[in-house]
Design an enzyme around this catalytic site. Structure first.
Site, PDB file in Angstrom:
ATOM      1  N   GLU A  53      39.723  31.167  44.546  1.00 48.75           N
ATOM      2  CA  GLU A  53      39.122  30.815  43.273  1.00 48.75           C
ATOM      3  C   GLU A  53      39.605  29.440  42.799  1.00 48.75           C
ATOM      4  O   GLU A  53      40.695  28.991  43.187  1.00 48.75           O
ATOM      5  CB  GLU A  53      39.510  31.870  42.226  1.00 48.75           C
ATOM      6  CG  GLU A  53      38.941  33.262  42.505  1.00 48.75           C
ATOM      7  CD  GLU A  53      37.525  33.424  41.980  1.00 48.75           C
ATOM      8  OE1 GLU A  53      36.724  32.473  42.081  1.00 48.75           O
ATOM      9  OE2 GLU A  53      37.207  34.518  41.478  1.00 48.75           O
ATOM     10  N   HIS A  57      33.942  28.979  44.887  1.00 49.65           N
ATOM     11  CA  HIS A  57      34.986  29.669  45.663  1.00 49.65           C
ATOM     12  C   HIS A  57      34.501  29.935  47.085  1.00 49.65           C
ATOM     13  O   HIS A  57      33.307  30.074  47.332  1.00 49.65           O
ATOM     14  CB  HIS A  57      35.484  30.946  44.959  1.00 49.65           C
ATOM     15  CG  HIS A  57      34.569  32.121  44.940  1.00 49.65           C
ATOM     16  ND1 HIS A  57      34.345  32.888  43.825  1.00 49.65           N
ATOM     17  CD2 HIS A  57      33.831  32.713  45.917  1.00 49.65           C
ATOM     18  CE1 HIS A  57      33.530  33.879  44.113  1.00 49.65           C
ATOM     19  NE2 HIS A  57      33.190  33.797  45.375  1.00 49.65           N
ATOM     20  N   ASN A 111      31.037  29.244  41.323  1.00 45.86           N
ATOM     21  CA  ASN A 111      32.118  28.346  40.894  1.00 45.86           C
ATOM     22  C   ASN A 111      32.750  27.609  42.080  1.00 45.86           C
ATOM     23  O   ASN A 111      33.798  26.996  41.939  1.00 45.86           O
ATOM     24  CB  ASN A 111      33.182  29.129  40.109  1.00 45.86           C
ATOM     25  CG  ASN A 111      33.858  30.214  40.958  1.00 45.86           C
ATOM     26  OD1 ASN A 111      33.597  30.326  42.144  1.00 45.86           O
ATOM     27  ND2 ASN A 111      34.721  30.992  40.340  1.00 45.86           N
ATOM     28  N   ASP A 168      37.440  38.676  53.321  1.00 43.41           N
ATOM     29  CA  ASP A 168      38.082  39.193  52.111  1.00 43.41           C
ATOM     30  C   ASP A 168      37.669  40.630  51.817  1.00 43.41           C
ATOM     31  O   ASP A 168      36.779  41.181  52.475  1.00 43.41           O
ATOM     32  CB  ASP A 168      37.751  38.283  50.905  1.00 43.41           C
ATOM     33  CG  ASP A 168      36.251  37.985  50.778  1.00 43.41           C
ATOM     34  OD1 ASP A 168      35.442  38.635  51.466  1.00 43.41           O
ATOM     35  OD2 ASP A 168      35.895  37.114  49.980  1.00 43.41           O
TER      36      ASP A 168
HETATM   37  C1  GLP Z   1      31.746  37.027  46.950  1.00 47.50           C
HETATM   38  C2  GLP Z   1      32.484  36.763  48.266  1.00 47.50           C
HETATM   39  C3  GLP Z   1      32.223  35.379  48.790  1.00 47.50           C
HETATM   40  C4  GLP Z   1      30.728  35.071  48.727  1.00 47.50           C
HETATM   41  C5  GLP Z   1      30.263  35.166  47.293  1.00 47.50           C
HETATM   42  C6  GLP Z   1      28.833  34.718  47.079  1.00 47.50           C
HETATM   43  O1  GLP Z   1      32.423  36.562  45.835  1.00 47.50           O
HETATM   44  N1  GLP Z   1      33.888  36.926  48.144  1.00 47.50           N
HETATM   45  O2  GLP Z   1      32.705  35.275  50.118  1.00 47.50           O
HETATM   46  O3  GLP Z   1      30.477  33.807  49.260  1.00 47.50           O
HETATM   47  O4  GLP Z   1      30.444  36.519  46.912  1.00 47.50           O
HETATM   48  O5  GLP Z   1      27.961  35.778  46.971  1.00 47.50           O
HETATM   49  P1  GLP Z   1      26.387  35.615  47.065  1.00 47.50           P
HETATM   50  O6  GLP Z   1      26.099  35.237  48.475  1.00 47.50           O
HETATM   51  O7  GLP Z   1      25.859  36.969  46.708  1.00 47.50           O
HETATM   52  O8  GLP Z   1      25.998  34.556  46.093  1.00 47.50           O
END
Ligand code: GLP
Length: 239
Positions: free
Chosen positions: A143, A138, A136, A67
């Protein structure tokens, strides 16, 4: 689903890197699905170390990222393109022309999503996909919602994700409101998935995953339908 419980973040990072390294050694011209966020940083550090030690090579590897924020320039230090260069690509023997992140500057974001989806299909799918999760639940930027979209698409970020991701930006107002993300079907083009989770704030999402229920309000629960998912997590996620 295979579950590997680790005592801490470092062990989670190492175990995930070992699984990825096996895939690269078995198929040097593999397609790797990459993720951003703080979770995979330790994994990337291990891959850099293994590359420098001559244990693995990225020379023939192709990568696709899950993404990207929209809109955002690749030179913005909060873009996922910037993150990937800084955390991995600049430190290994990869050909950057073979690395893909959705284009956060595309004039027509829907067309960019169609191009991205087709590219994944033309590559023949993904050999191993790294996934983190949002608090959440995702995955990528899929989402929680009444419906989940299969293909790469433009999405609005939820208030909870904007709030969670604002820690990386100067202020919450600077977090882009939209993103381009692989859909659930694009993620399922991966033959193997490594789901990395650490931190007690993700317990609710993991408990939804392990309840063996499909719930579009916890997008990660869709992974219950995939034949080869390994959850690599720290023990505090399961308490
Ligand atoms: C972002 C990305 C996700 C990732 C998430 C979690 O929102 N789009 O792919 O899994 O962050 O981030 P973290 O690993 O910092 O908790």
């Amino acid at each position: 689903m295979n579950i590997i419980v680790c005592k801490n973040y470092d062990e989670m990072s190492l175990r995930s890197a070992e699984i990825m390294a096996e895939v690269i050694k078995g198929k040097p011209a593999c397609v790797l699905g990459m993720a951003t966020g703080s979770t995979p940083i330790g994994l990337y550090r291990n891959l850099i170390r293994m590359n420098k030690a001559g244990e693995i090579s990225f020379k023939d590897v192709t990568t696709v990222n899950l993404d990207e924020y929209y809109p955002i320039a690749p030179t913005n230090d909060q873009s996922y393109r910037y993150f990937m260069n800084e955390q991995l690509f600049d430190h290994v023997d990869i050909d950057k022309a073979k690395t893909s992140v959705p284009d956060g500057t595309a004039a027509d974001p829907e067309a960019e999503c169609r191009r991205y989806e087709e590219m994944i299909s033309l590559l023949g799918g993904i050999d191993v996909q790294i996934l983190g999760i949002g608090r959440n639940g995702h995955i990528g930027f899929n989402e929680p919602d009444a419906k989940l979209i299969l293909d790469t698409h433009v999405t609005d970020l939820t208030a909870s994700t904007i709030e969670a991701n604002s820690r990386f930006f100067a202020s919450e107002a600077d977090v882009p409101r939209r993103a381009l993300t692989m859909g659930i079907g694009s993620i399922f083009k991966a033959r193997k998935i490594i789901l990395m989770v650490s931190g007690a704030e993700k317990k609710a999402a993991v408990s939804a995953l392990l309840s063996r229920t499909l719930d579009t309000n916890f997008p990660l629960t869709m992974l219950n339908l995939h034949p080869d998912v390994t959850l690599v997590c720290t023990a505090d996620v399961l308490d």
